[in-house]
Design an enzyme around this catalytic site. Structure first.
Site, short mmCIF file in Angstrom:
data_model
loop_
_atom_site.label_atom_id
_atom_site.label_comp_id
_atom_site.label_asym_id
_atom_site.label_seq_id
_atom_site.Cartn_x
_atom_site.Cartn_y
_atom_site.Cartn_z
N GLU A 46 0.84 -1.21 0.00
CA GLU A 46 0.00 0.00 0.00
C GLU A 46 0.87 1.25 0.00
OE1 GLU A 46 -3.14 0.30 -1.19
OE2 GLU A 46 -3.55 -1.30 0.25
N THR A 48 2.81 1.98 -2.24
CA THR A 48 4.09 1.64 -2.85
C THR A 48 4.07 1.89 -4.36
OG1 THR A 48 3.33 -0.64 -3.07
CG2 THR A 48 4.69 -0.13 -1.15
N ALA A 136 -15.34 3.20 -2.08
CA ALA A 136 -15.07 2.40 -0.88
C ALA A 136 -13.63 1.92 -0.84
CB ALA A 136 -16.02 1.22 -0.82
N GLY A 137 -12.77 2.49 -1.69
CA GLY A 137 -11.39 2.03 -1.73
C GLY A 137 -11.26 0.70 -2.45
N SER A 139 -11.90 0.58 -5.73
CA SER A 139 -11.59 1.01 -7.08
C SER A 139 -12.74 0.92 -8.07
CB SER A 139 -10.37 0.26 -7.59
OG SER A 139 -9.85 0.97 -8.66
N GLU A 178 -7.66 9.23 -15.42
CA GLU A 178 -7.93 9.51 -13.99
C GLU A 178 -7.08 10.68 -13.49
OE1 GLU A 178 -8.99 6.26 -11.62
OE2 GLU A 178 -8.81 7.36 -9.73
N ASP A 190 -4.60 0.35 -9.50
CA ASP A 190 -6.02 0.02 -9.70
C ASP A 190 -6.30 -0.35 -11.14
OD1 ASP A 190 -6.02 0.90 -7.11
OD2 ASP A 190 -7.26 2.67 -7.47
P1 ADP Z 1 -13.07 4.21 -5.55
O1 ADP Z 1 -12.31 4.08 -6.80
O2 ADP Z 1 -12.32 3.77 -4.34
O3 ADP Z 1 -14.42 3.57 -5.58
P2 ADP Z 1 -12.92 6.96 -6.31
O4 ADP Z 1 -13.22 8.23 -5.60
O5 ADP Z 1 -11.58 6.76 -6.88
O6 ADP Z 1 -13.32 5.76 -5.32
O7 ADP Z 1 -13.94 6.78 -7.50
C1 ADP Z 1 -15.32 6.96 -7.30
C2 ADP Z 1 -15.85 7.85 -8.40
O8 ADP Z 1 -15.77 7.16 -9.66
C3 ADP Z 1 -17.32 8.19 -8.23
O9 ADP Z 1 -17.49 9.31 -7.40
C4 ADP Z 1 -17.73 8.47 -9.68
O10 ADP Z 1 -17.31 9.75 -10.07
C5 ADP Z 1 -16.89 7.46 -10.46
N1 ADP Z 1 -17.63 6.22 -10.66
C6 ADP Z 1 -17.30 5.00 -10.19
N2 ADP Z 1 -18.22 4.07 -10.54
C7 ADP Z 1 -19.15 4.71 -11.26
C8 ADP Z 1 -20.39 4.32 -11.90
N3 ADP Z 1 -20.85 3.07 -11.84
N4 ADP Z 1 -21.09 5.29 -12.53
C9 ADP Z 1 -20.65 6.56 -12.58
N5 ADP Z 1 -19.52 6.99 -11.99
C10 ADP Z 1 -18.78 6.09 -11.34
MG MG Z 2 -10.54 5.04 -7.32
#
Ligand code: ADP
Ligand code: MG
Length: 407
Positions: A46, A48, A136-137, A139, A178, A190
């Site tokens: 993590e 890393t 939720a972390g 990805s 991203e 990720d």
């Molecule tokens: P994680 O990748 O840990 O879930 P992030 O903050 O990196 O958290 O990514 C979450 C963001 O990605 C959401 O707020 C949204 O903008 C985008 N996202 C992820 N999944 C979807 C989805 N199914 N539809 C639309 N946007 C999404």
């Molecule tokens: Mg993410």
């Protein structure tokens, strides 16, 4: 006894049908196809990735589904079941860093990055749906990018999806999307997990060479399971913490005369160099804090090697202690844990888990715990009870089985 909220994965037929149905409802025609990509867990390694180090993620069975149709013009129309189901329209020619915000940026960012790398795409209509826990972390962002990347690759005949070398190209596009369009400075683990994993395996990724090795990862055959806990902790006041950690690591590497902390082979010697009077003055970094950050990164990279050897030699249950050591390092030296993550890990270990740790960037998100198969429900129940007695939001749970890559 307490209710445990299990976050079930959809099977691929069901997820595809849901994306197809949303597409047909919104765009009034059947899509050309449906593609999907997984969320991920990370066994070890993590913070890393951006230090050129090692990581060991695995694909979750939880996936994001993208139903897509090619258009003849340069218009992109997007809809997501997770984002209110309203259609957004973007002209592909207006996409550039800073022009798009929100979830849409992850999707059009992938198209932009593929074109930046030389591909000629066109517009497309896309309908998204997902069972990857959101933010939720685990990805969900790379699952979204990966589903779109593999879909555009197929629709526009780019041919990158066919083998691992090509998939590295898609990974690079997703990372640029991203970082540069969505504006989230993530390190690359990720996207590799979403596109380069193999079912039943964890992905040993060397973030310096980008080489991978598929590590057989079937805990059930050893009577073990990996419990994932989505703490649902609100991410508050943590903006800038990730960037601050990266800055500190870069400053330390500069003082040590190495490109990344991956090159540090002698931790004690590196710490002595950083502790020399004035060594960090020009960087403005605090020497004591910097030493702890470097210690985490260097020991964490070593822990990845340790876990791979344990898995290679069938000593799977011993992985638990390494996970717990990683948690202590992330909590005390890297300082990216939070109360909810600590409660989850402590409650898991007290309930009989062999070890556990926070995963992902930190300050919320998810934790993992290595448990005996027969203890999984009990451990989840005790974590949920600990959250309740602490007055925290009820967490979500899943048992991770290594799923397949974007397809
Ligand atoms: P994680 O990748 O840990 O879930 P992030 O903050 O990196 O958290 O990514 C979450 C963001 O990605 C959401 O707020 C949204 O903008 C985008 N996202 C992820 N999944 C979807 C989805 N199914 N539809 C639309 N946007 C999404
Ligand atoms: Mg993410």
């Amino acid at each position: 006894s307490i209710d445990v909220d299990w976050l079930d994965a959809w099977d691929v037929e069901d997820g595809s049908a849901q994306a197809r149905a949303l597409f047909t409802e919104v765009f009034d025609a059947a899509p050309d196809g449906v593609w999907s990509a997984p969320g991920r867990g990370n066994l070890i390694g993590e913070h890393t990735d951006y230090n050129g180090g090692l990581v060991l993620p695995f694909a979750l069975p939880h996936r994001t589904y993208a139903a897509i149709t090619r258009r003849a013009d340069r218009t992109v129309r997007l809809v997501s079941a997770q984002e209110a189901g309203t259609v957004v329209t973007v002209d592909l020619d207006t996409v550039a860093p800073g022009t798009v915000t929100g979830w849409v940026a992850y999707v059009v960012g992938v198209a932009w990055a593929l074109e930046q790398a030389g591909a000629t795409l066109g517009g497309f209509d896309v309908a998204i749906t997902s069972c990857v826990p959101y933010g939720a972390g685990l990805s969900s962002s790379a699952a979204l990018e990966g589903s779109v990347a593999i879909g555009l690759d197929a629709l526009f005949g780019l041919g990158h999806g066919a083998d691992d070398a090509g998939r590295q190209h898609l990974v690079a596009a997703c990372i640029r999307a991203e970082n540069e369009i969505a504006g989230a400075p993530t390190g690359g683990m990720d996207q590799a997990a979403a596109l380069r994993s193999q079912e039943g395996h964890a992905l040993l990724l060397d973030c310096r060479s980008l080489e991978v090795r598929q590590i057989p990862f079937d805990l059930a055959s050893d009577g073990l399971a990996l419990l994932v806990v989505d703490t649902r902790a609100p991410h508050a006041l943590v903006d800038g913490q990730y960037a601050a950690r990266r800055d500190t690591c870069e400053a330390a590497a500069a003082v040590l005369g190495v490109e990344t902390l991956r090159e540090v082979t002698d931790l004690d010697a590196a710490l002595a160099t950083l502790a020399a009077p004035g060594a960090l003055d020009a960087s403005g970094q605090d020497p004591e804090v910097t030493a702890r950050r470097v210690k985490h990164v260097v020991t964490e990279i070593a822990r990845v090697g340790e876990v791979v050897s344990l898995l290679d030699s069938g000593r799977t249950s011993e992985v638990g202690a390494v996970l717990s050591a990683a948690h202590a390092s992330l909590r005390d030296d890297y300082e990216v844990s939070c109360h909810e993550l600590d409660v989850a890990v402590d409650a898991a270990v007290q309930a009989g888990a062999l070890g556990g740790r926070m995963i992902g960037g930190g300050f919320g998100g998810s934790a993992i715990a290595l448990v005996r198969v027969e203890d999984a429900e009990q451990v989840a129940g005790e974590i949920a009870a600990a959250f309740e007695s602490e007055g925290l939001r009820a967490p979500g749970f899943l048992v991770a089985v290594a799923g397949g890559p974007a397809s």
